[in-house]
Scaffold this motif. Sequence first.
Motif, PDB file in Angstrom:
ATOM      1  N   ALA A   1      39.726  -5.017 -10.388  1.00 17.75           N
ATOM      2  CA  ALA A   1      40.507  -5.657 -11.214  1.00 17.75           C
ATOM      3  C   ALA A   1      41.832  -6.323 -10.407  1.00 17.75           C
ATOM      4  O   ALA A   1      41.960  -7.467 -11.043  1.00 17.75           O
ATOM      5  CB  ALA A   1      41.249  -4.389 -11.821  1.00 17.75           C
ATOM      6  N   GLN A   2      41.951  -6.126  -9.356  1.00  8.74           N
ATOM      7  CA  GLN A   2      43.063  -6.765  -8.387  1.00  8.74           C
ATOM      8  C   GLN A   2      42.699  -8.323  -8.158  1.00  8.74           C
ATOM      9  O   GLN A   2      43.365  -9.348  -8.247  1.00  8.74           O
ATOM     10  CB  GLN A   2      43.609  -6.249  -7.599  1.00  8.74           C
ATOM     11  CG  GLN A   2      44.772  -6.821  -6.607  1.00  8.74           C
ATOM     12  CD  GLN A   2      45.315  -6.012  -5.472  1.00  8.74           C
ATOM     13  OE1 GLN A   2      44.918  -4.868  -5.112  1.00  8.74           O
ATOM     14  NE2 GLN A   2      46.053  -6.569  -4.766  1.00  8.74           N
ATOM     15  N   TYR A   3      41.449  -8.457  -7.699  1.00  7.08           N
ATOM     16  CA  TYR A   3      41.012  -9.594  -7.047  1.00  7.08           C
ATOM     17  C   TYR A   3      39.934 -10.456  -8.004  1.00  7.08           C
ATOM     18  O   TYR A   3      39.615 -11.451  -7.657  1.00  7.08           O
ATOM     19  CB  TYR A   3      40.109  -9.311  -5.817  1.00  7.08           C
ATOM     20  CG  TYR A   3      41.053  -9.133  -4.699  1.00  7.08           C
ATOM     21  CD1 TYR A   3      41.440 -10.110  -3.547  1.00  7.08           C
ATOM     22  CD2 TYR A   3      41.648  -7.814  -4.313  1.00  7.08           C
ATOM     23  CE1 TYR A   3      42.145  -9.876  -2.467  1.00  7.08           C
ATOM     24  CE2 TYR A   3      42.550  -7.819  -3.311  1.00  7.08           C
ATOM     25  CZ  TYR A   3      42.594  -8.888  -2.187  1.00  7.08           C
ATOM     26  OH  TYR A   3      43.425  -8.654  -1.434  1.00  7.08           O
ATOM     27  N   LYS A   4      39.627  -9.729  -9.215  1.00  6.46           N
ATOM     28  CA  LYS A   4      38.980 -10.425 -10.057  1.00  6.46           C
ATOM     29  C   LYS A   4      37.379 -10.612  -9.426  1.00  6.46           C
ATOM     30  O   LYS A   4      36.968 -11.747  -9.925  1.00  6.46           O
ATOM     31  CB  LYS A   4      39.530 -11.826 -10.621  1.00  6.46           C
ATOM     32  CG  LYS A   4      40.914 -11.621 -11.075  1.00  6.46           C
ATOM     33  CD  LYS A   4      41.095 -10.530 -12.462  1.00  6.46           C
ATOM     34  CE  LYS A   4      42.563 -10.564 -12.711  1.00  6.46           C
ATOM     35  NZ  LYS A   4      42.648  -9.595 -13.705  1.00  6.46           N
ATOM     36  N   ILE A   5      36.883  -9.844  -8.745  1.00  8.70           N
ATOM     37  CA  ILE A   5      35.584  -9.683  -8.084  1.00  8.70           C
ATOM     38  C   ILE A   5      34.959  -8.474  -8.641  1.00  8.70           C
ATOM     39  O   ILE A   5      35.584  -7.384  -8.617  1.00  8.70           O
ATOM     40  CB  ILE A   5      35.928  -9.672  -6.746  1.00  8.70           C
ATOM     41  CG1 ILE A   5      36.734 -11.002  -6.180  1.00  8.70           C
ATOM     42  CG2 ILE A   5      34.451 -10.040  -5.822  1.00  8.70           C
ATOM     43  CD1 ILE A   5      36.865 -11.206  -4.752  1.00  8.70           C
ATOM     44  N   GLY A   6      33.504  -8.640  -8.653  1.00  5.51           N
ATOM     45  CA  GLY A   6      32.693  -7.277  -9.106  1.00  5.51           C
ATOM     46  C   GLY A   6      32.829  -6.424  -8.115  1.00  5.51           C
ATOM     47  O   GLY A   6      32.984  -6.732  -6.977  1.00  5.51           O
TER      48      GLY A   6
ATOM     49  N   SER B   1      32.064  -4.483  -2.521  1.00  4.19           N
ATOM     50  CA  SER B   1      31.422  -3.231  -1.518  1.00  4.19           C
ATOM     51  C   SER B   1      30.661  -4.188  -0.508  1.00  4.19           C
ATOM     52  O   SER B   1      30.760  -3.954   0.755  1.00  4.19           O
ATOM     53  CB  SER B   1      30.623  -2.422  -2.102  1.00  4.19           C
ATOM     54  OG  SER B   1      29.852  -1.724  -1.511  1.00  4.19           O
ATOM     55  N   GLN B   2      30.014  -5.405  -1.127  1.00  5.11           N
ATOM     56  CA  GLN B   2      29.200  -6.102   0.228  1.00  5.11           C
ATOM     57  C   GLN B   2      30.049  -6.632   0.823  1.00  5.11           C
ATOM     58  O   GLN B   2      29.815  -6.874   2.169  1.00  5.11           O
ATOM     59  CB  GLN B   2      28.242  -6.842  -0.789  1.00  5.11           C
ATOM     60  CG  GLN B   2      27.435  -7.711   0.073  1.00  5.11           C
ATOM     61  CD  GLN B   2      26.445  -8.764  -0.808  1.00  5.11           C
ATOM     62  OE1 GLN B   2      26.502  -8.759  -1.994  1.00  5.11           O
ATOM     63  NE2 GLN B   2      25.479  -9.387  -0.157  1.00  5.11           N
ATOM     64  N   ILE B   3      31.169  -7.399   0.242  1.00  7.12           N
ATOM     65  CA  ILE B   3      32.102  -8.016   1.422  1.00  7.12           C
ATOM     66  C   ILE B   3      32.693  -7.241   2.382  1.00  7.12           C
ATOM     67  O   ILE B   3      32.745  -7.583   3.477  1.00  7.12           O
ATOM     68  CB  ILE B   3      33.122  -8.651   0.302  1.00  7.12           C
ATOM     69  CG1 ILE B   3      32.708  -9.994  -0.434  1.00  7.12           C
ATOM     70  CG2 ILE B   3      34.200  -8.995   0.972  1.00  7.12           C
ATOM     71  CD1 ILE B   3      33.591 -10.471  -1.593  1.00  7.12           C
TER      72      ILE B   3
END
Length: 364
Positions: free
Chosen positions: A64-69, A74-76
């Motif tokens: 929610a903070q970074y607008k990334i799934g 998790s993968q990053i």
Amino acid sequence: MTDENGFGDLMWMTAEEFEFLLRMVGPLITKQHTKMRRAISPRDRLSVTLRFLATGKTFSSLSAQYKIGASTISQIVMETCGALYQLMKKDFLKTPSTETEWRAISQDFESKWQFPHCLGALGGKQIYIQPPAKSGCLDNNNKGRLSVTIMAAVDANYKFIYATVGTQEKVSDAGLFAYSDLCKEMDQGQLNFPPPEPLPNSDIMMPYMFVGDEACPLRPDLVKPYPNKQMDHSQQVLNYRLSRARRVAENAFSILTNRLRVFRNTVFLEPEKVVKITMASLCIHNFLCERKSEAYTPPAFADFKNGDHRIVEGTWKNQGNGSFQPVEQRREHNALLMPEMQRNLLRDYFVSPAGCIPSQEEHI
């Protein structure tokens, strides 16, 4: 990310230290844009990874903070932790291998903690973990959770100079030590320890050694306390002096868990992923300790020695140990005669005029 205001509170490092890590790891975590979407920048990849380690927030919260799934985060995190460890372990998680390097550690232990011939403090901690549902991990302890155990050697400045992580259940730090590369190399004489020399201001010949707790084996290169049964005065002194040196391991783990707060609670990841983030975290810890980062370890955060050689407890104790728990104690018996005699010589030295310190009488 270059704004200093609030940066240290979120990452436990300065913007300058972040940029150093970004320059190091950036090329390894850079992805190419595609026709369908723009790649997430290496800056954002490192930022979200460090934010995960520093805050312990869930992937969903960071999403929610970074607008990334969440699955992408998790993968990053796993890729970036793997890259950090790969690039940093040579310089920031290196076990000494020369007499000069070992002597430098020993001199620090002697000057900071008044324990001569000490090559490092051994310590171990368990991290409780809860693998996600349907991950395929077995519930080995029948309580719905597993644990990962870290066994490490720490220098006089709270830096990890060796670490191994085990995922098997009910393993002690002494058990991890017995099967570690460190123990194997010690047995084979591959680490180039300095040869035995007289203790300061005496003619007592003494090997260089690690210090460990009561669960460790007693060896010529590893000394542990006397059993807490019917100890005489000099044995109590030895135990006190040894505990002064060993507390650097406790402090190192406590700094780690209070700054990289992913370890504050049960970690909801599979064991192999916990190993990956743990090894990367140790490298980051050492990097920030080496730079004497006040964002990471402000004054008086760790234990320190005052002018009278008394230990002043660090402020980390007000924040606890988080998910790091003591490992199961499995005591070794039937110590060899030579290490026992060596420990007795050290005991006698610590109560002699050459080896005593004023504060020891107040703590036994």
